[in-house]
Motif scaffolding. Structure first.
Motif, PDB file in Angstrom:
ATOM      1  N   GLN A   1       0.823  -1.204   0.000  1.00 51.86           N
ATOM      2  CA  GLN A   1       0.000   0.000   0.000  1.00 51.86           C
ATOM      3  C   GLN A   1       0.861   1.260   0.000  1.00 51.86           C
ATOM      4  OE1 GLN A   1      -2.503  -0.628   3.432  1.00 51.86           O
ATOM      5  NE2 GLN A   1      -3.790  -2.145   2.385  1.00 51.86           N
ATOM      6  N   LEU A   2       1.986   1.219   0.746  1.00 49.72           N
ATOM      7  CA  LEU A   2       2.904   2.353   0.730  1.00 49.72           C
ATOM      8  C   LEU A   2       3.496   2.567  -0.668  1.00 49.72           C
ATOM      9  CD1 LEU A   2       4.936   2.052   4.065  1.00 49.72           C
ATOM     10  CD2 LEU A   2       3.369   3.881   3.417  1.00 49.72           C
TER      11      LEU A   2
ATOM     12  N   GLY B   1       1.772   7.191  -6.586  1.00 54.30           N
ATOM     13  CA  GLY B   1       0.589   7.983  -6.869  1.00 54.30           C
ATOM     14  C   GLY B   1      -0.644   7.115  -6.925  1.00 54.30           C
ATOM     15  N   THR B   2      -1.464   7.166  -5.890  1.00 59.04           N
ATOM     16  CA  THR B   2      -2.675   6.348  -5.831  1.00 59.04           C
ATOM     17  C   THR B   2      -3.896   7.247  -5.827  1.00 59.04           C
ATOM     18  OG1 THR B   2      -3.716   4.493  -4.660  1.00 59.04           O
ATOM     19  CG2 THR B   2      -2.780   6.239  -3.290  1.00 59.04           C
ATOM     20  N   ASP B   3      -5.071   6.653  -5.810  1.00 58.79           N
ATOM     21  CA  ASP B   3      -6.311   7.430  -5.752  1.00 58.79           C
ATOM     22  C   ASP B   3      -7.324   6.684  -4.896  1.00 58.79           C
ATOM     23  OD1 ASP B   3      -7.330   5.347  -7.338  1.00 58.79           O
ATOM     24  OD2 ASP B   3      -7.182   6.491  -9.198  1.00 58.79           O
ATOM     25  N   ALA B   4      -8.476   7.314  -4.697  1.00 56.85           N
ATOM     26  CA  ALA B   4      -9.487   6.747  -3.816  1.00 56.85           C
ATOM     27  C   ALA B   4      -9.998   5.403  -4.316  1.00 56.85           C
ATOM     28  CB  ALA B   4     -10.649   7.728  -3.650  1.00 56.85           C
TER      29      ALA B   4
ATOM     30  N   CYS C   1       3.993   8.473   5.400  1.00 57.73           N
ATOM     31  CA  CYS C   1       4.411   7.509   6.423  1.00 57.73           C
ATOM     32  C   CYS C   1       5.761   6.897   6.049  1.00 57.73           C
ATOM     33  CB  CYS C   1       3.368   6.392   6.572  1.00 57.73           C
ATOM     34  SG  CYS C   1       1.773   6.958   7.188  1.00 57.73           S
ATOM     35  N   SER C   2       6.652   6.840   7.021  1.00 59.14           N
ATOM     36  CA  SER C   2       7.970   6.239   6.820  1.00 59.14           C
ATOM     37  C   SER C   2       7.856   4.729   6.663  1.00 59.14           C
ATOM     38  CB  SER C   2       8.854   6.573   8.029  1.00 59.14           C
ATOM     39  OG  SER C   2       9.887   5.633   8.188  1.00 59.14           O
ATOM     40  N   ARG C   3       8.522   4.213   5.660  1.00 57.95           N
ATOM     41  CA  ARG C   3       8.568   2.764   5.449  1.00 57.95           C
ATOM     42  C   ARG C   3       9.217   2.077   6.651  1.00 57.95           C
ATOM     43  NH1 ARG C   3       8.291  -0.178   0.614  1.00 57.95           N
ATOM     44  NH2 ARG C   3       9.338  -2.213   0.622  1.00 57.95           N
ATOM     45  N   THR C   4      10.275   2.680   7.181  1.00 56.87           N
ATOM     46  CA  THR C   4      10.928   2.109   8.350  1.00 56.87           C
ATOM     47  C   THR C   4       9.987   2.101   9.550  1.00 56.87           C
ATOM     48  OG1 THR C   4      13.065   2.911   7.563  1.00 56.87           O
ATOM     49  CG2 THR C   4      12.932   2.271   9.872  1.00 56.87           C
TER      50      THR C   4
END
Length: 300
Positions: free
Chosen positions: A179-180, A186-189, A214-217
């Motif tokens: 998801q990250l 670039g994602t959308d609803a 959000c940080s991947r770590t």
């Protein structure tokens, strides 16, 4: 059963992205940005006021920047002064130091709890209520159990009950990281809805714009902590008044988990939101927020 702490990816600056459309969301919410220091870290909160209201510090989940819980905070302003924290490594708050010691690289419950206590101290919050969802509920439990700050009470919403010698957290790290990756390209609803079809459209859109902050770590380390840090070490020491709200269909707080929670902290109250999954407020906003309001009223 021995559980291994997984390898946690190294953070690099481009792993956190805040676009102009995301930042523009801040102009449309009825809250004030405030900043707090926790050691060397700069932490961001959204403060709904009023300054003389009973403070309710809201601690979001593993991939939820503060703004994604605005729809909850707005429904509490007649009762309390909601203050929503961008937990370290999310939203506008700093990431943990790159040289942080330990297997969780500064994203353990002790670090999160220290940040929460810094917010209470720096903002001068008098006997706040702590309201946490998922990861945030675990953080609230640690702060309450430590007892270094006097609280009016705690509201814990669907805290992960996984841990050493327990069932694994039901959502895999690969799902979170996938998801990250979507968010960063670039994602959308519509794409968010494929994972979270029950959510209100506005919340799907907000997640699409803010998840890349959000940080991947942070996400990987927190997920590892769900396996290596046990909620039930702290939960029995959480003083009353405390309310544990859980989704009736949650795979995170199962019926067995709710039963253990009731037995190990008999002074706490438990409240089920029937039909809701782990994302209680998003799955059923009306019933979830109603349960939170009832819990808060009992502490005022």
């Amino acid at each position: 059963m021995t559980q291994q702490v997984p390898t946690i990816p190294t953070e690099v600056p481009e792993h956190r992205v805040l676009t102009q459309p995301a930042l523009a969301d801040l102009a449309s919410i009825p809250a004030t940005s405030r900043w707090v220091r926790s050691g060397a870290l700069r932490l961001h909160v959204l403060d709904h006021g009023p300054a003389d209201g009973v403070p309710a510090l809201i601690l979001p989940g593993i991939t939820s920047p503060a703004i994604t819980m605005e729809f909850v905070a707005r429904q509490l302003t007649d009762l309390v002064r909601p203050i929503v924290l961008d937990v370290r490594g999310r939203g506008l708050s700093d990431s943990a130091p790159a040289d942080a010691d330990g297997p969780l690289r500064g994203y353990d419950l002790a670090g999160y709890a220290a940040d929460t206590e810094a917010v209470i101290t720096e903002l001068g919050l008098d006997r706040p209520i702590l309201l946490g969802h998922s990861m945030g509920a675990r953080i609230a439990a640690v702060v309450a159990a430590a007892g270094r700050h006097e609280l009016r009470g705690t509201v814990l919403v669907d805290p992960p009950m996984s841990g050493p010698s327990r069932d694994r957290y039901p959502t895999t790290l690969e799902v979170f990281l996938g998801q990250l990756d979507q968010a960063r390209r670039g994602t959308d609803a519509d794409e968010v809805a494929a994972s979270w079809p029950r959510w209100p459209r506005a919340e799907q859109e907000l997640r699409a714009r803010w998840l890349a902050s959000c940080s991947r770590t942070a996400v990987a380390a927190t997920h590892a902590g769900f396996e290596s840090e046990d909620f039930f070490i702290h939960w029995p020491q959480v003083p009353a008044p405390s309310v544990l709200i859980y989704g009736g269909d949650s795979p995170v707080v199962t019926a067995a988990g709710a039963d253990e929670a009731a037995k190990t902290n008999p002074d706490a109250a438990l409240a089920e939101v029937p039909g809701a999954g782990h994302m209680v407020f998003w799955d059923d906003p009306v019933a979830g927020i109603r349960a939170a309001r009832e819990a808060i009223r009992s502490m005022l």
